[in-house]
Design an enzyme around this catalytic site. Sequence first.
Site, short mmCIF file in Angstrom:
data_model
loop_
_atom_site.label_atom_id
_atom_site.label_comp_id
_atom_site.label_asym_id
_atom_site.label_seq_id
_atom_site.Cartn_x
_atom_site.Cartn_y
_atom_site.Cartn_z
N ASP A 1 -75.01 -49.66 75.38
CA ASP A 1 -76.21 -48.89 75.19
C ASP A 1 -77.08 -49.72 76.08
OD1 ASP A 1 -77.44 -48.34 71.77
OD2 ASP A 1 -76.60 -47.16 73.59
N ASP B 1 -68.97 -56.25 67.19
CA ASP B 1 -70.05 -56.89 67.82
C ASP B 1 -69.57 -57.26 69.13
OD1 ASP B 1 -72.78 -57.73 65.46
OD2 ASP B 1 -72.08 -55.77 66.34
N ASP C 1 -70.07 -60.04 70.55
CA ASP C 1 -69.78 -61.63 70.58
C ASP C 1 -68.54 -61.70 69.26
OD1 ASP C 1 -71.85 -62.97 67.80
OD2 ASP C 1 -71.65 -60.76 68.57
N ASP D 1 -75.89 -50.65 58.42
CA ASP D 1 -74.74 -50.60 57.73
C ASP D 1 -74.98 -50.45 56.25
OD1 ASP D 1 -74.73 -54.05 58.83
OD2 ASP D 1 -76.24 -52.86 57.80
#
Lengths: 798, 541
Positions: B140, B193, B195, B285
């Site tokens: 993104d 994600d 990380d 979420d």
Amino acid sequence: MQPLANIAKNWRFLTVLLLMPLLAGGVSWLAFAGPGIRLAELHSLLQNAGNAGRVPHDPLGDTHTSLYFMVLAGWRALLGSSPAAVRSLSEVFYLMSIPAMYVAVRAAYGKATGIFAALMASVSPCMQWQGSEATAFSMLAFWSAINLYYFTRIMLGDERERTAWIGYGITAVLGIWTYPLSLVLASFQLLIVFVNRRGNAPFLGLRTRIWGAIMVGMLWIWLGGKMIEVASFDRWLTPLDQEAQAARFSTTFVTLFLGFQGSAVITFIAAAWPLAVLGVFCGLSPASKPSRLTLGLAAVALGPLALLAVASLLITPMPLSQYSAMIVPTLYALVARAVCSCEWPYSFLAGSGLLVVMLLALARQSFQPNLAIKQDYRGLSQYLSSKVGSNDVIIVSSPFVVFPIEYYYNGPARMNTVPAWDRSDARAIPVFDETTMEEEVVKLLNGRNTCWLVLSCDQGYERAIGNFFNRHLQRLYYREFSPGLRLAAFRQVRPIEIEKPRLGPKSALNPLAGFRLYVNPDSPARQQAREWRETRPQDATLLDKIAAHPMAFWLVRNNRSVALDIKKIMSAAGEEKAVPCFVTYFFPERDRGGFSGGGARDAKEYLGWIQAIADSIGDRKAIVILEPDTLGFLLNVPGLEKERRLTLLRKAAHIFGQKRGVISYIDAGHCNWVSPGEMASLLQRVGIGTARGFALNVSNFYPNDEVIAYGNKISKLLNGKPFVIDTSRNGLGATNELFNPPGRALGFPPSVHTGHAHVDAFLWVKNPGESDGTANGGPVAGQWWAEYALGLAERARW
Amino acid sequence: MASSSTNARQQGGAARRFPTSESTTGIFSEERRLGQALILLTLIVGTLYYGVLFLFLERGDGTLYFFLASSEAFRLWQIVTLCYTTWHTTPPSFAFDAAFEPAVDLYITVAGEPMDLVRRTIKGAQAIDYPNLSIYVLNDGLVTGKPNWKAIDSLCGEMGVKCMTRATGGGAKAGNINYALSKTTGEYVAIFDADHVPKAQFLKKTIGFFVEEKVGFVQTPQYYGNHALNITTAAAWAQQALFFGGICRGKNALNSVFMCGTNLVFRRRAVADVGGMFEKSITEDFLTSMFLHEKGWTSVYVPEVLSEGLGPEDLSAYAKQQFRWARGCLEVVFQYNPLLREGLSLTQKVQYLASASYWLSGLVVALNALFPLIFFFTGLTPLGSVNEALLIAFLPYMLATVLMLKELSNSQFRFQGLCFSMAAFPIHLKALLHLGCGLKPSFEVTRKRWQAETCWLLILPLGTYVGCALTGMILCFRREGLSCALATNSAWAIFYMAAVSPVLAAAWQGRSPSRWRWLSRHSMAAGLSRPGNPSRLLLGR
């Protein structure tokens, strides 16, 4: 050879271990062992004197069966009966407790924690004090420490279990033998052990368990019997129970760590309890759950204490302070664990901080002479012995205080108690009754020179006795030997008239007949007298004349605490079964902007305020005097305004009229102002029917006969409405000045027996000594002016 | 024999007391007894406390009492729902087929994270032991204006994974995922994600649950590898440990687990059933899982650490993360209220509301922290003269709560975790304010690396509080002398000051990384640096 080699290796450690008790013992002995005996030690000291059975004692600490007293009897046989010898037994047990603590805590948490716990015990002010007092507590602490050791071994599942159980059993029995409530502690411990062991292999045979349960059950029955005995002994409180009543859960905890610092300090520290919440949250920090042993110890220490605290709140005060002496080793172990389980810089900081605080507390406890715990009966007795003459009489209250005083007393005069107590009858001290007290005192005083009054251990009636003496006798001497222990000397200057309710023609209807008026214990006069007690004793005595009498409470502003204050006064008065007197002085534009200018903003605020006051008084009995000077000032007010004000005052009078217990008097000025006819008509327009009557001479100085004559005239016009007059400052009549005139004097003391048909009472509405305004050198209106008060008291003709 | 017994004594007998079983089922059965006992204890002493508070104590000032009563009522709600959530600790039995191996797409959502981080994650994804896996990087960076989007693209090419760079923006992460969903075909989708590095057995341990038709998604815990780095990461981890420990396990038993944005696998059909990931909320979420539950899909929580991520390393990142969650969840409370939605069971409604209303707790903390200040400056208190009953009721209640929290988080929820929760009240208040004013939140991704940014949002209010408290204490002392009311209120003020001090310490520490080593050597983080298995940290032995 092996043990010797071990000693050689650990010599530093062992030295520390030996030094601690020695130092602790030294401090304890030097600081605490010297002073005279205290109430709590009476039983130990009088053990063989034949009086022992009559000394009030906590039935739970019975002389006949307690282990402590048996050991003490033997100790006395060896070392004699002096206070020092008797106290040394406690000292020995205290010193033995220190290594016992080390051993117990080391078994639970290791050497370092053990040493820290022993250090805590060495500097603990509470344990030091109990070590130097001839009571059973240090022996109890010693048994508890050893008991803790065996309990720990059992909880940890020691392989030499049999020895552990035997040791535990012996120490538990010894503890119970010393102080029966140890049974509660032992039962909790057994409960915890059973809960902990569930699911593991049985550790004791079934037969042993059954026999054990039977024994414990029987012990509980025996304890139950003792508790019933305690409950039936509610007529007199034992000396120790004074502390017990004041001691509550929080203050008990603080005392266990910081010693007996006096209730003000302890209550202040206990009020900072939210810090304990912080401590609890810090318990989140260790990255492991607390071990079962720790949880078990916490349950053992806190569970029964919490139960007792709850019982104290809901049922009857329980001996919290005595019980807590038993859990001292467990508590110290837990605290030591909490401190030592932190990571390094924090454990050192917390530990040394705690020890320093305890040392400071110990120092204060040692050197501060004015602590309530340091009862100086010896000093008082010795002084008394030296000063008393053979034709004097000594009166002691509360009655059991007579024991420690007699221990040191060797003077010629006889000692009496109030209420009178026949010591040969071992049962209860009679209940206090004020009329009986007055009669007894008058009888005792008959033909005596000086009366020495000793007041100690207030059971709730000390103030009544003190007020009686102050009112009727001349005081020659006063000294407070230790907080709560006071000696005063009085001389009779005129015959005492005991006020018996007289039934005159109207007094049968007097709602105040037979009632006492409530005396403010915290009046400015009382506070000033307290301040001057040491430095200006004669002036203090003069101020006592004012302070001993009931005075009215002035309600003059609309602050948020008005309701609360009134409720406090009502409950305090209710406890003494006395009637307080209130003055409302908040009318809009009161005093027409004079020295006392101010008042409510408008009718709404005023009536709301009046309603709040009336609601706070509720249905209880109180005198209310409405709005001094308000009707008088209406004399020169134009018609419409006058009408509005009368309506407002009428509404206020009506609000008070609604309350059953309120005896209200509407102020009607004084005899030199409005003519009787006009005042009568004003009173009628303001609804005197809803009030009891009217009030005269408030804050003024006109002599009784003039005021009563004026009042009688008004009363006739109102079909016999009664009135009250303010005699606070009219002892020498009035001058032309209205504000703080010099040379005035106190008038008749307040009384509900006036001898005049329409006069309900002589009241002190204006508090003598409060200024009328900034005139003649006085401070702002309502503020205390000591010199003026002294003048009033000096010139009083009584 | 002698030495072991001495050993046992010195360790307080711990070595002999706790079982050494390696299996997870054994752990649940042991903890269940103690856990339920603790819950019962908390409820009992809690009832006592509330009884005393509302029935036995004298009321003080009316307004203040109202605020006290409402904040205690909120806390009551929180503690009751916590007890309810964590009561059933037997893991529910789900159908699991280890041989079930359908096609899975693995999405790694990237929006400007550092290259080495993304490289690590891709490597971890490629190391997953699973036959039918396609890895996609959802880039993104272009639509959010990050400078390294091109570099990410080339990194993907270099490492042999497909990169999907969105050209038209909208919907933030949800939009990103929806875009990817439209371009891929795998029946199941795993989300990570940038990380969070998955472990090799991730899919093997999660896909098997989908053999049951109704399962909509499977969630696994987040673990912060950098939890021992500084105070902020330690506190953030503590909060996660509590949530992903006892709380999620409890939710699992109640079929109320919600998606936590990463480390999860969902069924494409399920998400398609609710119209894709919900793009209108900043916590997409949470809402998407609510919609899934409404439609009758179920959720599974696997209480095993199957990936390793990074916690926020400085206060500003922490504050932004908390603000995002607060803002999103408060929206749920006020705009998508679970109580009013059809399709959810009562249990699920309560659970969703409870989780969302957690973010109102900042308001309650702020109110309670103000009471001492109000007393210092005006002399008014919510309660009249406090008698001992409050003390006797309150302390055991606090003790029971603390023990329960320790139990639920396996002692990972430490003091500074609690302090950060409390001291985050400015964040909650700001979120409430934004919601009230209708301000739209910005969709900013939590920064993963430390930056020397001062978090004024936290420091200013907390510093002001400390200053006001100290001034207030002095003022009050001059007004009243050493009264008991002063003692109690000062103690509360000190309590709150101590509660905010870890945040202030974290702020100070955050100025430069060199300070991290000094503090972590000594204190709070030290106890956490246990070597080895993160799962053990979360679950116990």
